[in-house]
Design an enzyme around this catalytic site. Sequence first.
Site, short mmCIF file in Angstrom:
data_model
loop_
_atom_site.label_atom_id
_atom_site.label_comp_id
_atom_site.label_asym_id
_atom_site.label_seq_id
_atom_site.Cartn_x
_atom_site.Cartn_y
_atom_site.Cartn_z
N GLU A 195 1.88 4.70 7.48
CA GLU A 195 0.77 4.25 6.67
C GLU A 195 0.23 5.40 5.80
O GLU A 195 0.45 6.57 6.10
CB GLU A 195 -0.34 3.71 7.58
CG GLU A 195 0.07 2.49 8.40
CD GLU A 195 0.04 1.19 7.60
OE1 GLU A 195 0.14 1.23 6.36
OE2 GLU A 195 -0.07 0.13 8.23
N ASN B 171 0.82 -1.22 0.00
CA ASN B 171 0.00 0.00 0.00
C ASN B 171 0.86 1.27 0.00
O ASN B 171 0.34 2.37 0.15
CB ASN B 171 -0.97 0.01 1.19
CG ASN B 171 -0.27 0.15 2.54
OD1 ASN B 171 0.96 0.17 2.62
ND2 ASN B 171 -1.05 0.24 3.61
#
Length: 242
Positions: A143, A136
């Site tokens: 993140e 991702n």
Amino acid sequence: MRLIVTKNYEEMSKVAAKEMAEDIKRNPEIVLGLATGGTPVGMYKELIRMYNEGELDFSKVTSINLDEYVGLSGDHDQSYRYFMNTNLFNHINIDKNNTFVPNGLAENVEEECMAYDARIQDMGGIDLQLLGLGANGHIGFNEPGEALSVGTHLTDLKESTIEANARFFDSIDDVPRKAITMGLGGIMKAKKIMVIASGEGKAEVVKAMMSGKITTEIPATMLQMHRDVILIVDEDAAKLLK
């Protein structure tokens, strides 16, 4: 950004190890930023081989790891301290007192994060930072969606990251939900960054990292702004590059 495309994972590991080894030889007191996960294992094996054959000396090297799960002790077989000891440190002549991993059991996580950043600063910063790529686009446990300027901090892991790491645990329920990670700001301060990626599952993020729009939604794209990045990937991970 320099790009090296290798035939397969094994060749990628050897090329990456050679790149790091040359930096260690040039500067025996180098500060290495190290990463965990499946991708660097082959590279670490190659570094161990070089050490065993007398090509490398780690006695003056300092290492700083990117991240650690919150709630796992260094003795837990899925902690990143355990990973580093098992896959590298136990097999070379590095001084364990000069190897640093965030303390996943710290009573005061905020203090641990501040102390970690202070330690890096006291060492004069990281000379060579090794990074893997999350599918991702995460680097370390930064993140998607997090601000670039953050130092070492506590982060909640995305569901996709938890699912990707579940293979290392007995059950997905055992995967920690939080981690301490160096921030993107800290990573970007490294003098040189080496990124390694292997397999078709990383092809999209490799393409984005090389030529995509810079966005915190794909943290790896931030590396486009760094002055000295080398990206070493195998053919599968490079297949979407023109």
